[in-house]
Design a protein around this motif. Structure first.
Motif, PDB file in Angstrom:
ATOM      1  N   SER A   1       0.794  -1.230   0.000  1.00 51.98           N
ATOM      2  CA  SER A   1       0.000   0.000   0.000  1.00 51.98           C
ATOM      3  C   SER A   1       0.828   1.283   0.000  1.00 51.98           C
ATOM      4  CB  SER A   1      -0.979   0.008   1.182  1.00 51.98           C
ATOM      5  OG  SER A   1      -1.839  -1.116   1.108  1.00 51.98           O
ATOM      6  N   CYS A   2       2.080   1.221  -0.443  1.00 54.26           N
ATOM      7  CA  CYS A   2       2.802   2.486  -0.594  1.00 54.26           C
ATOM      8  C   CYS A   2       2.183   3.232  -1.770  1.00 54.26           C
ATOM      9  CB  CYS A   2       4.306   2.278  -0.751  1.00 54.26           C
ATOM     10  SG  CYS A   2       4.878   1.624  -2.312  1.00 54.26           S
ATOM     11  N   VAL A   3       2.334   4.561  -1.770  1.00 51.64           N
ATOM     12  CA  VAL A   3       1.613   5.412  -2.707  1.00 51.64           C
ATOM     13  C   VAL A   3       2.581   6.274  -3.499  1.00 51.64           C
ATOM     14  CG1 VAL A   3      -0.047   7.318  -2.881  1.00 51.64           C
ATOM     15  CG2 VAL A   3      -0.395   5.503  -1.186  1.00 51.64           C
ATOM     16  N   PHE A   4       2.374   6.317  -4.809  1.00 51.48           N
ATOM     17  CA  PHE A   4       3.074   7.256  -5.681  1.00 51.48           C
ATOM     18  C   PHE A   4       2.029   8.231  -6.214  1.00 51.48           C
ATOM     19  CE2 PHE A   4       5.760   3.544  -5.805  1.00 51.48           C
ATOM     20  CZ  PHE A   4       7.035   4.055  -5.855  1.00 51.48           C
ATOM     21  N   THR A   5       2.300   9.535  -6.116  1.00 51.64           N
ATOM     22  CA  THR A   5       1.391  10.499  -6.730  1.00 51.64           C
ATOM     23  C   THR A   5       1.948  10.866  -8.102  1.00 51.64           C
ATOM     24  OG1 THR A   5       2.467  12.517  -5.905  1.00 51.64           O
ATOM     25  CG2 THR A   5       0.873  11.420  -4.432  1.00 51.64           C
ATOM     26  N   ASN A   6       1.153  11.566  -8.913  1.00 47.87           N
ATOM     27  CA  ASN A   6       1.679  11.976 -10.217  1.00 47.87           C
ATOM     28  C   ASN A   6       1.414  13.439 -10.549  1.00 47.87           C
ATOM     29  OD1 ASN A   6      -1.045  11.762 -10.773  1.00 47.87           O
ATOM     30  ND2 ASN A   6      -0.829  10.212 -12.361  1.00 47.87           N
ATOM     31  N   VAL A   7       0.632  14.149  -9.721  1.00 53.33           N
ATOM     32  CA  VAL A   7       0.362  15.576  -9.909  1.00 53.33           C
ATOM     33  C   VAL A   7       0.474  16.248  -8.543  1.00 53.33           C
ATOM     34  CG1 VAL A   7      -1.392  17.278 -10.577  1.00 53.33           C
ATOM     35  CG2 VAL A   7      -1.177  15.169 -11.869  1.00 53.33           C
ATOM     36  N   LEU A   8       1.063  17.453  -8.505  1.00 54.71           N
ATOM     37  CA  LEU A   8       1.238  18.134  -7.222  1.00 54.71           C
ATOM     38  C   LEU A   8      -0.034  18.778  -6.684  1.00 54.71           C
ATOM     39  CD1 LEU A   8       4.732  19.828  -7.584  1.00 54.71           C
ATOM     40  CD2 LEU A   8       4.104  17.815  -6.247  1.00 54.71           C
TER      41      LEU A   8
ATOM     42  N   PHE B   1       2.016  15.789 -15.209  1.00 55.63           N
ATOM     43  CA  PHE B   1       2.566  14.629 -14.505  1.00 55.63           C
ATOM     44  C   PHE B   1       4.071  14.830 -14.323  1.00 55.63           C
ATOM     45  CE2 PHE B   1      -0.737  11.240 -15.991  1.00 55.63           C
ATOM     46  CZ  PHE B   1      -1.729  11.911 -15.313  1.00 55.63           C
ATOM     47  N   ARG B   2       4.571  14.469 -13.173  1.00 58.80           N
ATOM     48  CA  ARG B   2       6.000  14.610 -12.883  1.00 58.80           C
ATOM     49  C   ARG B   2       6.656  13.241 -12.772  1.00 58.80           C
ATOM     50  NH1 ARG B   2       7.313  19.741  -9.270  1.00 58.80           N
ATOM     51  NH2 ARG B   2       5.967  21.204 -10.361  1.00 58.80           N
ATOM     52  N   ASP B   3       7.897  13.168 -13.232  1.00 62.69           N
ATOM     53  CA  ASP B   3       8.646  11.914 -13.162  1.00 62.69           C
ATOM     54  C   ASP B   3       9.084  11.631 -11.734  1.00 62.69           C
ATOM     55  OD1 ASP B   3       8.374  11.578 -15.877  1.00 62.69           O
ATOM     56  OD2 ASP B   3      10.332  12.432 -16.346  1.00 62.69           O
ATOM     57  N   THR B   4       9.078  10.351 -11.393  1.00 65.10           N
ATOM     58  CA  THR B   4       9.525   9.899 -10.080  1.00 65.10           C
ATOM     59  C   THR B   4      10.444   8.699 -10.285  1.00 65.10           C
ATOM     60  OG1 THR B   4       7.437  10.642  -9.123  1.00 65.10           O
ATOM     61  CG2 THR B   4       8.780   9.158  -7.786  1.00 65.10           C
TER      62      THR B   4
ATOM     63  N   THR C   1       8.766  14.327   0.379  1.00 64.56           N
ATOM     64  CA  THR C   1       8.423  15.584  -0.289  1.00 64.56           C
ATOM     65  C   THR C   1       9.627  16.229  -0.951  1.00 64.56           C
ATOM     66  OG1 THR C   1       8.770  16.825   1.764  1.00 64.56           O
ATOM     67  CG2 THR C   1       6.517  16.035   1.307  1.00 64.56           C
ATOM     68  N   ARG C   2      10.770  15.548  -0.907  1.00 60.91           N
ATOM     69  CA  ARG C   2      11.980  16.036  -1.574  1.00 60.91           C
ATOM     70  C   ARG C   2      12.863  14.847  -1.917  1.00 60.91           C
ATOM     71  NH1 ARG C   2      14.920  19.141   3.404  1.00 60.91           N
ATOM     72  NH2 ARG C   2      13.936  17.889   5.007  1.00 60.91           N
ATOM     73  N   ASP C   3      13.896  15.084  -2.725  1.00 53.92           N
ATOM     74  CA  ASP C   3      14.789  14.005  -3.149  1.00 53.92           C
ATOM     75  C   ASP C   3      15.387  13.295  -1.934  1.00 53.92           C
ATOM     76  OD1 ASP C   3      14.297  14.792  -5.738  1.00 53.92           O
ATOM     77  OD2 ASP C   3      16.301  15.601  -6.098  1.00 53.92           O
ATOM     78  N   VAL C   4      15.591  11.992  -2.084  1.00 53.30           N
ATOM     79  CA  VAL C   4      16.201  11.179  -1.033  1.00 53.30           C
ATOM     80  C   VAL C   4      17.569  10.733  -1.544  1.00 53.30           C
ATOM     81  CG1 VAL C   4      16.020   9.062   0.331  1.00 53.30           C
ATOM     82  CG2 VAL C   4      13.945  10.383  -0.215  1.00 53.30           C
TER      83      VAL C   4
ATOM     84  N   ILE D   1       5.098   8.739  -1.762  1.00 51.38           N
ATOM     85  CA  ILE D   1       6.153   9.389  -2.524  1.00 51.38           C
ATOM     86  C   ILE D   1       5.494  10.460  -3.389  1.00 51.38           C
ATOM     87  CG2 ILE D   1       8.095   9.066  -4.095  1.00 51.38           C
ATOM     88  CD1 ILE D   1       8.198   7.371  -1.421  1.00 51.38           C
ATOM     89  N   VAL D   2       5.703  11.730  -3.032  1.00 54.42           N
ATOM     90  CA  VAL D   2       5.133  12.824  -3.807  1.00 54.42           C
ATOM     91  C   VAL D   2       5.906  12.924  -5.118  1.00 54.42           C
ATOM     92  CG1 VAL D   2       4.694  15.306  -3.861  1.00 54.42           C
ATOM     93  CG2 VAL D   2       4.334  14.016  -1.740  1.00 54.42           C
ATOM     94  N   CYS D   3       5.179  13.049  -6.208  1.00 55.09           N
ATOM     95  CA  CYS D   3       5.788  13.025  -7.541  1.00 55.09           C
ATOM     96  C   CYS D   3       6.844  14.112  -7.711  1.00 55.09           C
ATOM     97  CB  CYS D   3       4.710  13.172  -8.613  1.00 55.09           C
ATOM     98  SG  CYS D   3       3.809  14.725  -8.546  1.00 55.09           S
ATOM     99  N   GLY D   4       7.772  13.842  -8.628  1.00 53.87           N
ATOM    100  CA  GLY D   4       8.828  14.790  -8.935  1.00 53.87           C
ATOM    101  C   GLY D   4      10.052  14.667  -8.048  1.00 53.87           C
ATOM    102  N   ASN D   5      10.037  13.734  -7.126  1.00 54.61           N
ATOM    103  CA  ASN D   5      11.181  13.521  -6.239  1.00 54.61           C
ATOM    104  C   ASN D   5      11.918  12.256  -6.639  1.00 54.61           C
ATOM    105  OD1 ASN D   5      10.885  15.735  -4.242  1.00 54.61           O
ATOM    106  ND2 ASN D   5       8.858  14.823  -4.086  1.00 54.61           N
ATOM    107  N   ARG D   6      13.236  12.314  -6.540  1.00 58.77           N
ATOM    108  CA  ARG D   6      14.114  11.203  -6.915  1.00 58.77           C
ATOM    109  C   ARG D   6      14.510  10.439  -5.658  1.00 58.77           C
ATOM    110  NH1 ARG D   6      17.293  10.223 -11.192  1.00 58.77           N
ATOM    111  NH2 ARG D   6      16.720  12.218 -12.106  1.00 58.77           N
ATOM    112  N   LEU D   7      14.392   9.109  -5.713  1.00 63.32           N
ATOM    113  CA  LEU D   7      14.855   8.266  -4.619  1.00 63.32           C
ATOM    114  C   LEU D   7      16.168   7.627  -5.043  1.00 63.32           C
ATOM    115  CD1 LEU D   7      11.842   8.702  -3.950  1.00 63.32           C
ATOM    116  CD2 LEU D   7      11.837   6.416  -2.995  1.00 63.32           C
ATOM    117  N   GLY D   8      17.232   7.886  -4.293  1.00 58.08           N
ATOM    118  CA  GLY D   8      18.568   7.426  -4.648  1.00 58.08           C
ATOM    119  C   GLY D   8      18.763   5.934  -4.448  1.00 58.08           C
ATOM    120  N   GLU D   9      19.861   5.444  -5.030  1.00 62.87           N
ATOM    121  CA  GLU D   9      20.194   4.024  -4.919  1.00 62.87           C
ATOM    122  C   GLU D   9      20.266   3.591  -3.460  1.00 62.87           C
ATOM    123  OE1 GLU D   9      23.896   3.367  -6.941  1.00 62.87           O
ATOM    124  OE2 GLU D   9      22.900   3.142  -8.865  1.00 62.87           O
ATOM    125  N   TYR D  10      19.694   2.437  -3.187  1.00 62.16           N
ATOM    126  CA  TYR D  10      19.760   1.766  -1.889  1.00 62.16           C
ATOM    127  C   TYR D  10      19.225   2.604  -0.734  1.00 62.16           C
ATOM    128  CZ  TYR D  10      22.630  -1.262  -4.718  1.00 62.16           C
ATOM    129  OH  TYR D  10      23.077  -2.072  -5.727  1.00 62.16           O
TER     130      TYR D  10
END
Length: 191
Positions: A84-91, A103-106, A139-142, A120-129
């Motif tokens: 049940s984790c959530v990805f959004t696509n519009v702010l 739509f924003r890339d994630t 709400t911001r890059d990880v 995971i709010v759209c437009g944010n990048r989740l880094g490796e590992y």
């Protein structure tokens, strides 16, 4: 549609046209894969997952029950999405305003883990590992290897490639891999 002959798709799943499903991937009950979606090899999509359209899922990904991967989401190899984790696509969505062109890339980096019920709010990048704690709101890059938790999510530590929390020595207790922190970023030195 290109479903590898060694893929397993449950009879209740719905697979649209223009979909690629890799070798040894398992698609479970009530999954819907929309057009122009690519799923790599050795993945598992749990019950009630929705992926697409225009979504890319790398090899060895595990997507637990009740996850929706919308247009703009890209999972690198070895990503884990908890239940049940959530990805959004519009702010700023409104039911009466068409925003498909917003739509924003994630992008989600190799080996990342997203805990159950995290958003995971759209437009944010989740880094490796990186590791996103259950229930966190990103709400911001990880950064790569970051452990984030809370609402909004904040870095509370570092984790190794194997998901072990690192102490001040930055040595993985499971593998002995050595990391170093430079200017707020972590990188693997040896291992």
């Amino acid at each position: 549609m290109a479903i590898h002959p060694k893929a397993v798709v449950h009879e209740s799943a719905y697979i649209d046209d223009n979909v690629v499903i890799g070798e040894d991937t398992r698609i479970w009950h009530f999954v819907h894969v929309l057009p122009h979606t690519t799923i790599g090899a050795r993945c598992s999509l749990g019950q009630n997952v929705m992926a697409g359209p225009h979504v890319t899922i790398g090899d060895n990904c595990k997507i637990q029950n009740n996850v929706a991967l919308y247009k703009g989401v890209t999972l690198a190899d070895d990503v884990f999405c908890g239940p049940s984790c959530v990805f959004t696509n519009v702010l700023t969505p409104r039911a009466f305003v068409e925003r498909k062109d917003e739509f924003r890339d994630t992008p989600v980096g190799k080996g990342a883990t997203i805990g159950a019920n995290a958003t995971i709010v759209c437009g944010n990048r989740l880094g490796e590992y990186c590791m996103v704690a259950a229930g966190a709101v990103v709400t911001r890059d990880v950064p790569a290897f970051a452990l984030v938790a809370g609402v909004p999510a904040r870095r509370i530590g570092w984790v190794s490639r194997t998901g072990e929390r690192l102490d001040e020595t930055l040595v993985c207790p499971r593998t002995g891999e050595v990391y170093e922190e430079i200017d707020g970023a972590l990188r693997l030195v040896e291992g």
